[in-house]
Design a protein around this motif. Structure first.
Motif, PDB file in Angstrom:
ATOM      1  N   TRP A 336       0.847  -1.204   0.000  1.00  0.00           N
ATOM      2  CA  TRP A 336       0.000   0.000   0.000  1.00  0.00           C
ATOM      3  C   TRP A 336       0.877   1.246   0.000  1.00  0.00           C
ATOM      4  O   TRP A 336       0.638   2.200  -0.761  1.00  0.00           O
ATOM      5  CB  TRP A 336      -0.908  -0.049   1.223  1.00  0.00           C
ATOM      6  CG  TRP A 336      -1.900   1.058   1.343  1.00  0.00           C
ATOM      7  CD1 TRP A 336      -2.032   2.167   0.563  1.00  0.00           C
ATOM      8  CD2 TRP A 336      -2.929   1.178   2.345  1.00  0.00           C
ATOM      9  NE1 TRP A 336      -3.052   2.970   1.000  1.00  0.00           N
ATOM     10  CE2 TRP A 336      -3.615   2.374   2.095  1.00  0.00           C
ATOM     11  CE3 TRP A 336      -3.311   0.379   3.428  1.00  0.00           C
ATOM     12  CZ2 TRP A 336      -4.675   2.806   2.906  1.00  0.00           C
ATOM     13  CZ3 TRP A 336      -4.363   0.805   4.228  1.00  0.00           C
ATOM     14  CH2 TRP A 336      -5.040   2.007   3.955  1.00  0.00           C
ATOM     15  N   ALA A 337       1.913   1.246   0.851  1.00  0.00           N
ATOM     16  CA  ALA A 337       2.806   2.409   0.921  1.00  0.00           C
ATOM     17  C   ALA A 337       3.525   2.633  -0.403  1.00  0.00           C
ATOM     18  O   ALA A 337       3.699   3.782  -0.851  1.00  0.00           O
ATOM     19  CB  ALA A 337       3.814   2.210   2.053  1.00  0.00           C
ATOM     20  N   LEU A 338       3.939   1.562  -1.056  1.00  0.00           N
ATOM     21  CA  LEU A 338       4.599   1.697  -2.353  1.00  0.00           C
ATOM     22  C   LEU A 338       3.632   2.158  -3.428  1.00  0.00           C
ATOM     23  O   LEU A 338       3.979   2.978  -4.288  1.00  0.00           O
ATOM     24  CB  LEU A 338       5.226   0.356  -2.747  1.00  0.00           C
ATOM     25  CG  LEU A 338       6.453  -0.084  -1.943  1.00  0.00           C
ATOM     26  CD1 LEU A 338       6.822  -1.517  -2.281  1.00  0.00           C
ATOM     27  CD2 LEU A 338       7.628   0.850  -2.194  1.00  0.00           C
ATOM     28  N   ALA A 339       2.413   1.647  -3.382  1.00  0.00           N
ATOM     29  CA  ALA A 339       1.414   2.032  -4.378  1.00  0.00           C
ATOM     30  C   ALA A 339       1.062   3.510  -4.271  1.00  0.00           C
ATOM     31  O   ALA A 339       0.772   4.168  -5.281  1.00  0.00           O
ATOM     32  CB  ALA A 339       0.166   1.173  -4.225  1.00  0.00           C
ATOM     33  N   LEU A 350       8.441  -6.784  -4.003  1.00  0.00           N
ATOM     34  CA  LEU A 350       7.913  -7.152  -2.686  1.00  0.00           C
ATOM     35  C   LEU A 350       6.995  -8.371  -2.797  1.00  0.00           C
ATOM     36  O   LEU A 350       7.081  -9.317  -1.995  1.00  0.00           O
ATOM     37  CB  LEU A 350       7.150  -5.971  -2.090  1.00  0.00           C
ATOM     38  CG  LEU A 350       6.491  -6.200  -0.724  1.00  0.00           C
ATOM     39  CD1 LEU A 350       7.537  -6.227   0.374  1.00  0.00           C
ATOM     40  CD2 LEU A 350       5.462  -5.104  -0.444  1.00  0.00           C
ATOM     41  N   ALA A 351       6.128  -8.356  -3.808  1.00  0.00           N
ATOM     42  CA  ALA A 351       5.185  -9.461  -4.004  1.00  0.00           C
ATOM     43  C   ALA A 351       5.917 -10.750  -4.348  1.00  0.00           C
ATOM     44  O   ALA A 351       5.559 -11.832  -3.858  1.00  0.00           O
ATOM     45  CB  ALA A 351       4.184  -9.101  -5.098  1.00  0.00           C
ATOM     46  N   VAL A 352       6.940 -10.653  -5.185  1.00  0.00           N
ATOM     47  CA  VAL A 352       7.702 -11.850  -5.562  1.00  0.00           C
ATOM     48  C   VAL A 352       8.357 -12.459  -4.332  1.00  0.00           C
ATOM     49  O   VAL A 352       8.302 -13.684  -4.111  1.00  0.00           O
ATOM     50  CB  VAL A 352       8.754 -11.507  -6.629  1.00  0.00           C
ATOM     51  CG1 VAL A 352       9.735 -12.669  -6.818  1.00  0.00           C
ATOM     52  CG2 VAL A 352       8.079 -11.177  -7.953  1.00  0.00           C
ATOM     53  N   GLY A 353       8.985 -11.605  -3.508  1.00  0.00           N
ATOM     54  CA  GLY A 353       9.637 -12.112  -2.299  1.00  0.00           C
ATOM     55  C   GLY A 353       8.654 -12.714  -1.320  1.00  0.00           C
ATOM     56  O   GLY A 353       8.896 -13.794  -0.758  1.00  0.00           O
ATOM     57  N   GLY A 354       7.512 -12.025  -1.107  1.00  0.00           N
ATOM     58  CA  GLY A 354       6.537 -12.495  -0.131  1.00  0.00           C
ATOM     59  C   GLY A 354       5.772 -13.714  -0.598  1.00  0.00           C
ATOM     60  O   GLY A 354       5.751 -14.745   0.087  1.00  0.00           O
ATOM     61  N   GLN A 437       6.213  11.006   8.929  1.00  0.00           N
ATOM     62  CA  GLN A 437       6.534   9.653   9.373  1.00  0.00           C
ATOM     63  C   GLN A 437       6.564   8.710   8.169  1.00  0.00           C
ATOM     64  O   GLN A 437       5.762   8.838   7.247  1.00  0.00           O
ATOM     65  CB  GLN A 437       5.511   9.167  10.394  1.00  0.00           C
ATOM     66  CG  GLN A 437       5.497   9.969  11.683  1.00  0.00           C
ATOM     67  CD  GLN A 437       6.851   9.994  12.339  1.00  0.00           C
ATOM     68  OE1 GLN A 437       7.536   8.989  12.432  1.00  0.00           O
ATOM     69  NE2 GLN A 437       7.270  11.186  12.779  1.00  0.00           N
ATOM     70  N   PRO A 438       7.486   7.740   8.149  1.00  0.00           N
ATOM     71  CA  PRO A 438       7.616   6.857   6.976  1.00  0.00           C
ATOM     72  C   PRO A 438       6.379   5.980   6.781  1.00  0.00           C
ATOM     73  O   PRO A 438       5.954   5.269   7.696  1.00  0.00           O
ATOM     74  CB  PRO A 438       8.854   6.012   7.312  1.00  0.00           C
ATOM     75  CG  PRO A 438       8.967   6.071   8.803  1.00  0.00           C
ATOM     76  CD  PRO A 438       8.458   7.424   9.204  1.00  0.00           C
ATOM     77  N   ALA A 439       5.830   6.031   5.577  1.00  0.00           N
ATOM     78  CA  ALA A 439       4.641   5.234   5.283  1.00  0.00           C
ATOM     79  C   ALA A 439       4.932   3.747   5.355  1.00  0.00           C
ATOM     80  O   ALA A 439       4.036   2.937   5.625  1.00  0.00           O
ATOM     81  CB  ALA A 439       4.114   5.588   3.891  1.00  0.00           C
ATOM     82  N   ALA A 440       6.204   3.356   5.139  1.00  0.00           N
ATOM     83  CA  ALA A 440       6.569   1.945   5.230  1.00  0.00           C
ATOM     84  C   ALA A 440       6.399   1.405   6.637  1.00  0.00           C
ATOM     85  O   ALA A 440       6.410   0.188   6.837  1.00  0.00           O
ATOM     86  CB  ALA A 440       8.014   1.745   4.773  1.00  0.00           C
ATOM     87  N   VAL A 441       6.255   2.298   7.617  1.00  0.00           N
ATOM     88  CA  VAL A 441       6.017   1.887   9.001  1.00  0.00           C
ATOM     89  C   VAL A 441       4.575   2.165   9.408  1.00  0.00           C
ATOM     90  O   VAL A 441       3.905   1.312   9.994  1.00  0.00           O
ATOM     91  CB  VAL A 441       6.988   2.611   9.962  1.00  0.00           C
ATOM     92  CG1 VAL A 441       6.754   2.161  11.403  1.00  0.00           C
ATOM     93  CG2 VAL A 441       8.430   2.359   9.560  1.00  0.00           C
TER      94      VAL A 441
END
Length: 505
Positions: A336-339, A350-354, A437-441
């Protein structure tokens, strides 16, 4: 707990949806809010008063926290938890004996009407202690995080040798490991496959003896290792599981100490957090493992924009899902944060790794390993508003002689409604953070917290994911609400031990 509030996105401190400040005693009663809003305002006022009391001094906060933890230790030492480790059946009803860990069972036994109140008192004191620690920190108290870590090591070293308190999960973990070691598939068989007189079957709460595992493949391998070390003794297996879990809890604390922007706050939020020490360590829950993998993934993702980072972050989240599948919320939050910044290539990485790692681990068992997850997703905990919704709908239809239809409609409406509501709540929570604040968090935290609040089946140890992510952020208003949500769930879903009701039958 009542830390400085972050300014909401696109609004002021008085924007709609922002919680009100404390009530002024001079405000006429006619002008005060009524109903739920008044209760909320009075709760906030009470919190503000506590924040200005001696509870916010370091010595008092540490003392209250320790008393809360000592009470839980006392319950685990003096009161065999029948909801965790019922008596072992050896073939003769006269030989019913409680399964206890090394530091338990050597003194007298507390009756249930003493152990249960002690457990609830301990939970309340842990909440107050955590609040005091965070208030003292917000006032400038900066303890040495290494000292906090060492103190936690001493507490955890005791906790892992005490009979678990709070749930029946530890015994189920042990049984699933033994089931797998005996050559049975834990994803299609419950502990009852071992036979009614098997000590592992006897150690599981009656509600779960026929329930297959809902945990991921790596969780099963950890359980198998503990069961292999424990042999035919479920008590020994649970002891090894407690030791493994305590070590992982401390490992997460050390990782936060070395990598968090504010090691003091991160230590207070995790390794020195009395609420989490009870729920995760004293309860022996697998959520600790999932939190460990998740925090590594989030830290990797927020550390830069290189493509390999998101591939590695996806791998870490996939490993977390191989313990507990709800960890996928963190992966969804990172995506979501990347999108939001239209970073589609890194979203794909991210999707490939997960997804790739999840497919890899589950390939050892097959698709049927997720079947029980689908069954468990329909469960509704008694305190949940969804349960009240279903009962109300069933009652309305029962007036027309269609109670079963109302029950089915309620179940379908719940399964459709709660994910939609969770996303809406997550958006609301995300917007409570300041834009810097970082969206990745913040986005993964928002999803994890919303899930705890909205999901029909929610337990206090499920909050581990939200806590470990929140430990990466500076002071914000979500800390108080996560604390209250965790403590509320702990009070609703905690067994204080006591003699097994069937021991004398």
């Amino acid at each position: 707990m009542s830390e400085s509030a972050a300014r909401p996105r696109g609004g002021t401190a008085t924007s709609p949806g922002v919680l009100p400040g404390p009530l002024d005693e001079r405000t006429p009663r006619s002008l005060r809010p009524v109903g739920p809003r008044r209760l909320l305002s009075e709760l906030i006022e009470f919190v503000y008063r506590l924040a200005g009391s001696t509870l916010a001094t370091p010595r008092v906060a540490v003392g209250v926290s320790l008393v809360g933890l000592l009470l839980i230790m006392l319950v685990g030492i003096l009161s065999p938890n029948f909801n965790t480790l019922p008596p072992n059946f050896t073939g003769d009803p006269a030989n019913l004996k409680p399964i206890v860990l090394p530091l338990s069972g050597h003194l007298w036994e507390l009756p249930w009407f003493v152990s249960f109140p002690l457990t609830y008192l301990a939970i309340v004191l842990q909440c107050l202690g955590l609040a005091g620690l965070l208030w003292a920190n917000s006032r400038g108290w900066r303890p040495n995080p290494r000292h906090l870590f060492l103190a936690a090591c001493a507490i955890v070293a005791v906790m892992v040798n005490i009979t678990p308190v709070g749930s029946s999960d530890a015994a189920s973990y042990a049984a699933y490991g033994h089931v797998a070691n005996r050559g049975f598939d834990p994803y299609t068989n419950g502990p009852d496959i071992l036979g009614p007189q098997n000590p592992y079957t006897r150690s599981v709460g009656p509600m779960w003896t026929r329930t297959p595992s809902v945990y991921g493949p790596i969780a099963t391998w950890v359980q198998q290792l503990a069961a292999w070390l424990g042999g035919l003794s479920p008590g020994s297996t649970v002891h090894f599981l407690m030791i493994f879990n305590g070590a992982v809890f401390l490992g997460v604390g050390y990782f936060l100490l070395r990598t968090a922007d504010d090691p003091v706050r991160a230590s207070l939020m995790w390794v020195a957090n009395p609420v989490l020490i009870q729920q995760l360590v004293a309860g022996g829950h697998l959520d600790t493992y999932a939190a460990a993998a998740v925090v590594v993934g989030v830290q990797i993702a927020r550390g830069g924009t290189q493509g390999w980072r998101y591939l590695a972050a996806g791998l870490a989240v996939g490993i977390a899902c191989a313990f507990k599948v709800n960890s996928g919320l963190v992966g969804a939050g990172l995506a979501w944060a990347l999108a939001m910044r239209r970073d589609w290539w890194n979203t794909a990485r991210l999707a490939v790794g997960g997804v790739g790692s999840v497919v890899f681990f589950y390939s050892f068992y097959g698709l049927h390993a997720v079947k029980q997850l689908l069954t468990a997703s329909s469960l509704v905990a008694t305190p949940s508003p969804w349960r009240a919704f279903q009962l109300a709908l069933q009652g309305i239809f029962a007036l027309f002689g269609e109670g079963d239809l109302g029950q089915r409609i309620g179940a379908v409406a719940t399964s459709i409604g709660w994910p939609i509501l969770m996303i809406a709540v997550a958006v609301f929570i995300y917007r409570r953070f300041s834009p810097d604040q970082p969206a990745a968090v913040t986005v993964p935290f928002a999803l994890c917290f919303a899930w705890i609040v909205v999901a029909p089946w929610s337990l206090p140890w499920y909050a581990a994911l939200a806590w470990v992510i929140l430990a990466l952020l500076p002071r914000n208003p979500m800390t108080r609400w996560l604390t209250l949500a965790t403590v509320f769930l702990a009070l609703m879903h905690s067994s204080g031990g006591g003699p097994a009701p069937w021991a004398n039958s």
